[in-house]
Design an enzyme around this catalytic site. Structure first.
Site, PDB file in Angstrom:
ATOM      1  N   GLY A  29      38.817  34.457  20.465  1.00 43.08           N
ATOM      2  CA  GLY A  29      39.077  35.442  21.516  1.00 43.08           C
ATOM      3  C   GLY A  29      38.109  36.609  21.472  1.00 43.08           C
ATOM      4  O   GLY A  29      37.080  36.548  20.796  1.00 43.08           O
ATOM      5  N   LEU A  31      36.211  37.577  23.894  1.00 46.19           N
ATOM      6  CA  LEU A  31      34.995  36.864  24.286  1.00 46.19           C
ATOM      7  C   LEU A  31      33.898  37.810  24.766  1.00 46.19           C
ATOM      8  O   LEU A  31      34.164  38.758  25.502  1.00 46.19           O
ATOM      9  CB  LEU A  31      35.324  35.846  25.388  1.00 46.19           C
ATOM     10  CG  LEU A  31      36.429  34.847  25.054  1.00 46.19           C
ATOM     11  CD1 LEU A  31      36.536  33.778  26.135  1.00 46.19           C
ATOM     12  CD2 LEU A  31      36.220  34.191  23.693  1.00 46.19           C
ATOM     13  N   ASN A  33      29.360  37.800  25.784  1.00 51.49           N
ATOM     14  CA  ASN A  33      28.417  36.927  26.503  1.00 51.49           C
ATOM     15  C   ASN A  33      27.944  35.728  25.696  1.00 51.49           C
ATOM     16  O   ASN A  33      27.479  34.754  26.268  1.00 51.49           O
ATOM     17  CB  ASN A  33      27.213  37.735  26.991  1.00 51.49           C
ATOM     18  CG  ASN A  33      27.564  38.468  28.262  1.00 51.49           C
ATOM     19  OD1 ASN A  33      28.529  38.091  28.936  1.00 51.49           O
ATOM     20  ND2 ASN A  33      26.823  39.511  28.596  1.00 51.49           N
ATOM     21  N   HIS A  35      29.989  33.825  23.833  1.00 50.12           N
ATOM     22  CA  HIS A  35      30.998  32.795  24.145  1.00 50.12           C
ATOM     23  C   HIS A  35      30.803  32.282  25.572  1.00 50.12           C
ATOM     24  O   HIS A  35      30.894  31.083  25.835  1.00 50.12           O
ATOM     25  CB  HIS A  35      32.414  33.376  24.040  1.00 50.12           C
ATOM     26  CG  HIS A  35      32.795  33.859  22.680  1.00 50.12           C
ATOM     27  ND1 HIS A  35      32.897  35.192  22.363  1.00 50.12           N
ATOM     28  CD2 HIS A  35      33.101  33.173  21.544  1.00 50.12           C
ATOM     29  CE1 HIS A  35      33.260  35.319  21.098  1.00 50.12           C
ATOM     30  NE2 HIS A  35      33.383  34.108  20.577  1.00 50.12           N
ATOM     31  N   GLY A 149      27.835  28.404  18.405  1.00 55.11           N
ATOM     32  CA  GLY A 149      26.697  29.319  18.514  1.00 55.11           C
ATOM     33  C   GLY A 149      25.848  29.303  17.244  1.00 55.11           C
ATOM     34  O   GLY A 149      26.377  29.167  16.135  1.00 55.11           O
ATOM     35  N   LYS A 151      24.384  31.855  16.198  1.00 57.38           N
ATOM     36  CA  LYS A 151      24.573  33.176  15.592  1.00 57.38           C
ATOM     37  C   LYS A 151      25.202  32.997  14.202  1.00 57.38           C
ATOM     38  O   LYS A 151      24.798  33.624  13.240  1.00 57.38           O
ATOM     39  CB  LYS A 151      25.459  34.004  16.536  1.00 57.38           C
ATOM     40  CG  LYS A 151      26.418  34.973  15.913  1.00 57.38           C
ATOM     41  CD  LYS A 151      25.761  36.298  15.637  1.00 57.38           C
ATOM     42  CE  LYS A 151      26.717  37.389  15.248  1.00 57.38           C
ATOM     43  NZ  LYS A 151      27.723  37.064  14.263  1.00 57.38           N
ATOM     44  N   ASP A 152      26.223  32.112  14.111  1.00 57.42           N
ATOM     45  CA  ASP A 152      26.847  31.815  12.818  1.00 57.42           C
ATOM     46  C   ASP A 152      26.203  30.537  12.279  1.00 57.42           C
ATOM     47  O   ASP A 152      26.830  29.475  12.233  1.00 57.42           O
ATOM     48  CB  ASP A 152      28.354  31.643  12.995  1.00 57.42           C
ATOM     49  CG  ASP A 152      28.993  32.932  13.473  1.00 57.42           C
ATOM     50  OD1 ASP A 152      28.803  33.963  12.820  1.00 57.42           O
ATOM     51  OD2 ASP A 152      29.649  32.907  14.527  1.00 57.42           O
ATOM     52  N   GLN A 155      27.892  28.655   9.411  1.00 56.66           N
ATOM     53  CA  GLN A 155      29.115  27.998   9.903  1.00 56.66           C
ATOM     54  C   GLN A 155      28.755  26.716  10.665  1.00 56.66           C
ATOM     55  O   GLN A 155      29.404  25.678  10.508  1.00 56.66           O
ATOM     56  CB  GLN A 155      29.882  28.963  10.811  1.00 56.66           C
ATOM     57  CG  GLN A 155      31.012  28.299  11.593  1.00 56.66           C
ATOM     58  CD  GLN A 155      31.847  29.278  12.386  1.00 56.66           C
ATOM     59  OE1 GLN A 155      32.677  29.972  11.823  1.00 56.66           O
ATOM     60  NE2 GLN A 155      31.653  29.336  13.697  1.00 56.66           N
ATOM     61  N   SER A 187      28.664  40.172  18.831  1.00 57.88           N
ATOM     62  CA  SER A 187      29.720  39.796  17.890  1.00 57.88           C
ATOM     63  C   SER A 187      30.987  40.527  18.305  1.00 57.88           C
ATOM     64  O   SER A 187      30.925  41.670  18.779  1.00 57.88           O
ATOM     65  CB  SER A 187      29.313  40.198  16.473  1.00 57.88           C
ATOM     66  OG  SER A 187      30.459  40.273  15.650  1.00 57.88           O
TER      67      SER A 187
HETATM   68  O1  PAF Z   1      33.198  31.180  15.074  1.00 64.47           O
HETATM   69  C1  PAF Z   1      34.377  31.402  15.289  1.00 64.47           C
HETATM   70  O2  PAF Z   1      34.758  32.114  16.232  1.00 64.47           O
HETATM   71  C2  PAF Z   1      35.441  30.785  14.383  1.00 64.47           C
HETATM   72  O3  PAF Z   1      34.996  30.706  13.084  1.00 64.47           O
HETATM   73  C3  PAF Z   1      35.948  29.419  14.877  1.00 64.47           C
HETATM   74  C4  PAF Z   1      34.853  28.380  14.886  1.00 64.47           C
HETATM   75  C5  PAF Z   1      36.541  29.564  16.259  1.00 64.47           C
HETATM   76  C6  PAF Z   1      37.055  28.890  13.923  1.00 64.47           C
HETATM   77  O4  PAF Z   1      38.124  29.754  13.887  1.00 64.47           O
END
Ligand code: PAF
Length: 509
Positions: A29, A31, A33, A35, A149, A151-152, A155, A187
């Protein structure tokens, strides 16, 4: 129809009535730009249904107050998702995702190699939490594509690893980091920044950009110097590391692409940013025998990825043409060397948005496809001086990268450090059929199929047995046998492999 889904039951009903595959965009959530770009990219990519999830995952917060203060803007999130391409939004409760007594829950451990570096050093358990929630969501939603993204970046790597190790049949699509007008990556946590803290973040992001420019010129980086500069601005650096972009091990001198990634603290807020460092732009090397579909595929890839197209076979053919036309005794080393001194081969785009090849100012695009040249090119290409000369020319063209080159020794000799190496091939039957229907080659169309097969076999034998740069699969090359695949399927396959090997952030946009 736009749909808000608030329970597992609703999700199951909605899924069972779907006629299309799902693009899944997981979020927590608030959100921004970044996202929105994920949602709109998924919409543009295909005709699938776009499902956005909004769930603040308690398991990935290593800091209680961060979880409590995580911004919640659900009304705005619904509006901006729907108006930018979401078809459905899934807002599960905590009990839906983590049922009491942990029923149906598999707690996942993130890859140790990938989660030990960077953010994993200080955020113990964070990536296990991310993997656990994403694993649960993927099992519930069963999407075809997962959008994340860059950005992470860490991840993204960890989730790619999860999808592979858990054998999900899901493609991961990524988008480059989206930045604010002042250069700071978007972010959800940016709203916590005071004016002065934002200034610090801006300084940090800018330092990364400066490092990127310096690296391009000097091919080295001085981390200590950057940290000193940041500390002088009273910026608290949690880490700043120069790593291999996919293994997250220390970057080696041989790595063309690496990542410089850092985390800083601005007051209570912890922010991350990174840049990819590059010595040259990426290169794709496509090798393979005649008739494998190499030329058609390579041209389309160049067009789609906006890369330069380098047809090295045309260079060997053009040189063969010149040697024959000027009646040069190419077996005489001295005479050959003298000729090579004055050879210039250039490619120029023509009005049909194809390339013409010129040798010493003669346009030879058509003539080099004749059977006369086809029958001699393999022999001429096996001459040491010819290969040395053309390999040198090809390396000059590819010095700054940004190209897709096709040939027979691109991955083995010309660009062995290419980001993606493909060995494209097909059965002799298939290649002969293709040769016969090749509209470019009038001569091939006039030869019968059996004779064509013999010619192809002979050429293969010569190419793969010659002493210098034989046609063999390069170390690390991926073999694709194109029998039964359409051209577009092969192109998509190679582009997907490229996207797996090269961050979107450094692809030519
Ligand atoms: O990057 C994120 O916003 C979160 O780590 C994700 C992938 C939605 C998991 O909760």
């Amino acid at each position: 129809m736009q749909k808000i889904i608030k329970s597992l039951e609703e999700l199951e009903n909605w899924r069972s009535n779907l006629k299309s595959d799902i693009n899944f965009i997981p979020t927590m959530g608030n959100l921004h730009n970044g996202h929105i770009k994920l949602i709109s990219t998924a919409k543009k990519d295909n005709f699938n249904i776009n499902l956005v999830s909004i769930f603040i995952n308690p398991l990935q917060f290593d800091n209680k107050s961060d979880l409590v203060n995580y911004p919640k803007t659900i009304e705005n999130d619904l509006k901006s998702s729907f108006s930018n391409g979401a078809d459905a939004i899934f807002i599960p409760s905590t009990e839906d995702i983590y049922p009491p007594n942990n029923k149906n829950i598999t707690f996942i451990k993130a890859s140790v190699e990938l989660s030990s570096a960077l953010c994993g050093l200080n955020r113990i358990g964070h990536f296990d939490g991310v993997c656990t929630v994403v694993y649960r969501l993927l099992n519930l939603i069963k999407p075809k594509n997962l959008y994340l993204g860059e950005k992470d970046w860490q991840q993204l790597l960890i989730l790619k690893n999860l999808v592979t190790t858990k054998k999900f049949n899901i493609a991961i699509k990524s988008i480059p980091t989206v930045r604010d007008s002042d250069g700071i990556p978007l972010s959800s946590r940016n709203i916590h920044l005071s004016k002065s803290e934002r200034k610090l973040m801006r300084f940090f992001s800018n330092e990364l950009l400066i490092a990127k420019k310096i690296f391009k010129q000097e091919e080295k980086i001085n981390i200590k110097k950057i940290i000193k500069k940041l500390s002088a601005e009273k910026i608290s650096v949690e880490y700043l590391e120069h790593l291999h972009p996919y293994t997250l091990q220390h970057a080696g001198v041989e790595d063309n692409i690496s990542i410089l990634a850092g985390a800083i603290r601005c007051g209570e807020t912890r922010l991350i940013d990174h840049v990819f460092l590059m010595k040259r732009s990426p290169i794709i090397a496509i090798d393979g025998p005649a008739g494998s579909g190499k030329s058609t595929v390579t041209k389309l890839i160049a067009k789609k990825l906006k890369l330069l197209y380098l047809d090295t076979g045309a260079m060997y053919r053009a040189l063969s043409w010149l040697l024959i036309k000027e009646n040069i005794d190419y077996e005489n080393e001295k005479k050959l060397q003298n000729t090579l001194k004055n050879v210039s081969i250039v490619f120029k785009s023509n009005t049909n948005s194809n390339q013409d090849v010129f040798i010493n100012n003669y346009c030879v695009t058509e003539e080099i496809r004749s059977q006369e040249i086809s029958s001699i090119v393999s022999q001429i290409s096996s001459i040491k001086e010819v290969r040395q000369f053309l390999v040198e020319e090809q390396r000059k063209i590819g010095k700054s990268g940004g190209l897709v080159a096709e040939g027979r020794d691109i991955g083995t000799t010309v660009f062995p450090d290419a980001e993606l190496k493909i060995f494209l091939t097909a059965s002799i039957d298939e290649r002969a059929k293709r040769r016969k229907s090749d509209t470019k080659s009038k001569d091939s169309r006039e030869i019968d199929l059996i004779k064509l097969k013999e010619l192809i076999k002979k050429r293969d034998l010569e190419d793969s047995n010659r002493e210098i740069s034989p046609l063999i699969k390069a170390h690390g090359a991926i073999e694709i046998i194109t029998d039964g695949y359409s051209i577009n399927e092969v192109v998509d396959k190679i582009i997907n492999l490229y996207n797996n090997n090269v961050p979107k952030e450094i692809q030519i946009q």
